[in-house]
Design an enzyme around this catalytic site. Structure first.
Site, PDB file in Angstrom:
ATOM      1  N   ILE A  93     -84.144 -37.841 -19.293  1.00 15.61           N
ATOM      2  CA  ILE A  93     -84.388 -39.088 -18.568  1.00 15.61           C
ATOM      3  C   ILE A  93     -84.102 -40.253 -19.507  1.00 15.61           C
ATOM      4  O   ILE A  93     -84.430 -40.212 -20.693  1.00 15.61           O
ATOM      5  CB  ILE A  93     -85.847 -39.158 -18.066  1.00 15.61           C
ATOM      6  CG1 ILE A  93     -86.187 -37.922 -17.217  1.00 15.61           C
ATOM      7  CG2 ILE A  93     -86.070 -40.443 -17.273  1.00 15.61           C
ATOM      8  CD1 ILE A  93     -85.372 -37.754 -15.966  1.00 15.61           C
TER       9      ILE A  93
ATOM     10  N   ALA B  94     -94.624 -24.891 -25.860  1.00 15.48           N
ATOM     11  CA  ALA B  94     -95.854 -24.158 -25.562  1.00 15.48           C
ATOM     12  C   ALA B  94     -96.859 -25.022 -24.810  1.00 15.48           C
ATOM     13  O   ALA B  94     -97.502 -24.573 -23.859  1.00 15.48           O
ATOM     14  CB  ALA B  94     -96.471 -23.642 -26.861  1.00 15.48           C
TER      15      ALA B  94
ATOM     16  N   TYR C  30     -94.160 -28.207 -28.609  1.00 15.97           N
ATOM     17  CA  TYR C  30     -93.935 -28.979 -27.378  1.00 15.97           C
ATOM     18  C   TYR C  30     -93.741 -28.039 -26.192  1.00 15.97           C
ATOM     19  O   TYR C  30     -94.362 -28.211 -25.135  1.00 15.97           O
ATOM     20  CB  TYR C  30     -92.711 -29.880 -27.560  1.00 15.97           C
ATOM     21  CG  TYR C  30     -92.435 -30.781 -26.385  1.00 15.97           C
ATOM     22  CD1 TYR C  30     -93.218 -31.911 -26.158  1.00 15.97           C
ATOM     23  CD2 TYR C  30     -91.399 -30.512 -25.504  1.00 15.97           C
ATOM     24  CE1 TYR C  30     -92.973 -32.744 -25.075  1.00 15.97           C
ATOM     25  CE2 TYR C  30     -91.139 -31.339 -24.423  1.00 15.97           C
ATOM     26  CZ  TYR C  30     -91.925 -32.454 -24.207  1.00 15.97           C
ATOM     27  OH  TYR C  30     -91.674 -33.270 -23.141  1.00 15.97           O
TER      28      TYR C  30
ATOM     29  N   LYS D 179     -96.287 -27.689 -22.930  1.00 16.39           N
ATOM     30  CA  LYS D 179     -95.846 -28.020 -21.582  1.00 16.39           C
ATOM     31  C   LYS D 179     -95.921 -26.803 -20.659  1.00 16.39           C
ATOM     32  O   LYS D 179     -96.256 -26.939 -19.469  1.00 16.39           O
ATOM     33  CB  LYS D 179     -94.428 -28.589 -21.615  1.00 16.39           C
ATOM     34  CG  LYS D 179     -94.352 -29.983 -22.244  1.00 16.39           C
ATOM     35  CD  LYS D 179     -95.187 -31.010 -21.491  1.00 16.39           C
ATOM     36  CE  LYS D 179     -94.999 -32.419 -22.032  1.00 16.39           C
ATOM     37  NZ  LYS D 179     -95.753 -33.438 -21.273  1.00 16.39           N
TER      38      LYS D 179
END
Length: 244
Positions: A174, A143, A141, A145
Site C-alpha cells: 500500500i 508470526a 512480523y 500478523k
C-alpha cells in the site's frame, strides 16, 4: 452515506498511512473517531499511546468510553515491523513485535468487549498478507500478523452470541508515506515502482483509501452476517503464480 452516524470508533495508529485513511473514512460516514498512537493528532480526538506499554490498552478504552459514553467500532491498526531472521533476532525485539502487533490488540479487544456488547459493535483488525505468506527477514512480523488473524477468528467464534463481529483485513503493498519513502530511496525509484506494480495483476500498488473502504464495509451494521474472516487487499498479488 452516514452508516456510522451516532457511533463511536477507536482507530489505533490513526495519525498516518492506512490508519489515517480509516479514521477519515469512518468520520466521513458519520462516526465520532478517536485515534490512539504516539504523540498528538491535530485532526482527531486522540489518546497518546505507546503500544509497547501493555498497560495502555485498558487506559485507552476506559478514557474514550468515558469521554464518548459508548463504543461501537474498534480498529486495531497500529503495528511495527522489525527486520531480522530468527537466528539473529534477540528476545527483546521479538517480544516487542508481539506486544505491539498482537498482545496490544488482544488487550484492546478484551477491554472493549463490555462496551461492544452493549452496542453490538464490530472489531476490524489490520493484519497483513505476511500473516498468510512471508517476505525475507520478517520472522516476528509474519508470526505476529498470523496470530492476529487467528485471534480474529477466535473472537468471532466466542463473541458472536453477544452480537459482536470481528474481521480482519490483510493489506499487501500500500502506498503509505513509509513505503513511498522506501521507493524514493532506491537508486532508480521509477524502475522500482514499475517492478513492484508489475507484481500485481491490477498493474499497480494499493492506496490507503482502498483498505479503508473495506474496513468501513466490515464495520457497518448492514454487513452483520460477515464475521471471522480475513480479507486480502493486495491487487491480486498472492493469487498470481510465479513462472513457469
Amino acid at each position: 452515506m452516514n452508516r456510522f452516524e451516532g457511533k463511536v470508533a477507536i482507530v489505533t495508529g490513526g495519525r498516518s498511512g492506512i490508519g489515517r485513511a480509516i479514521a477519515m473514512r469512518l468520520r466521513d460516514e458519520g462516526a465520532r473517531v478517536f485515534t490512539a498512537q504516539r504523540g498528538k493528532d491535530p485532526d482527531f480526538e486522540h489518546v497518546p499511546a505507546d503500544f509497547a506499554d501493555l498497560a495502555m490498552p485498558e487506559r485507552i478504552v476506559g478514557e474514550i468510553a468515558a469521554r464518548a459514553g459508548r463504543l461501537d467500532v474498534l480498529v486495531n491498526n497500529a503495528g511495527i515491523m522489525q527486520e531480522a531472521v530468527a537466528e539473529e533476532m534477540d528476545l527483546d525485539d521479538w517480544q516487542r513485535s508481539l506486544n505491539v502487533n498482537l498482545t496490544a490488540p488482544f488487550l484492546l479487544i478484551k477491554h472493549a468487549l463490555p462496551h461492544l456488547r452493549q452496542s453490538r459493535g464490530a472489531i476490524v483488525n489490520v493484519g497483513s498478507i505476511e500473516g498468510i505468506s512471508c517476505n525475507a527477514h520478517h520472522a516476528a512480523y509474519s508470526a505476529s500478523k498470523a496470530g492476529l488473524h487467528g485471534l480474529t477468528r477466535a473472537v468471532a467464534v466466542d463473541h458472536g452470541k453477544h452480537g459482536i463481529r470481528c474481521n480482519a483485513v490483510a493489506p499487501g503493498w500500500i502506498d503509505t508515506d513509509l513505503n513511498l519513502d522506501f521507493i524514493n530511496a532506491m537508486p532508480d525509484p521509477d524502475a522500482f515502482r514499475r517492478d513492484v506494480g508489475a507484481l500485481h495483476p491490477v498493474g499497480r500498488t494499493g492506496k490507503p483509501a482502498e483498505v479503508a473502504a473495506l474496513v468501513a464495509f466490515l464495520a457497518a451494521e448492514e454487513n452483520g452476517f460477515v464475521t471471522g474472516q480475513t480479507y486480502v487487499v493486495d491487487g491480486g498479488r498472492m493469487t498470481r503464480l510465479s513462472l513457469p
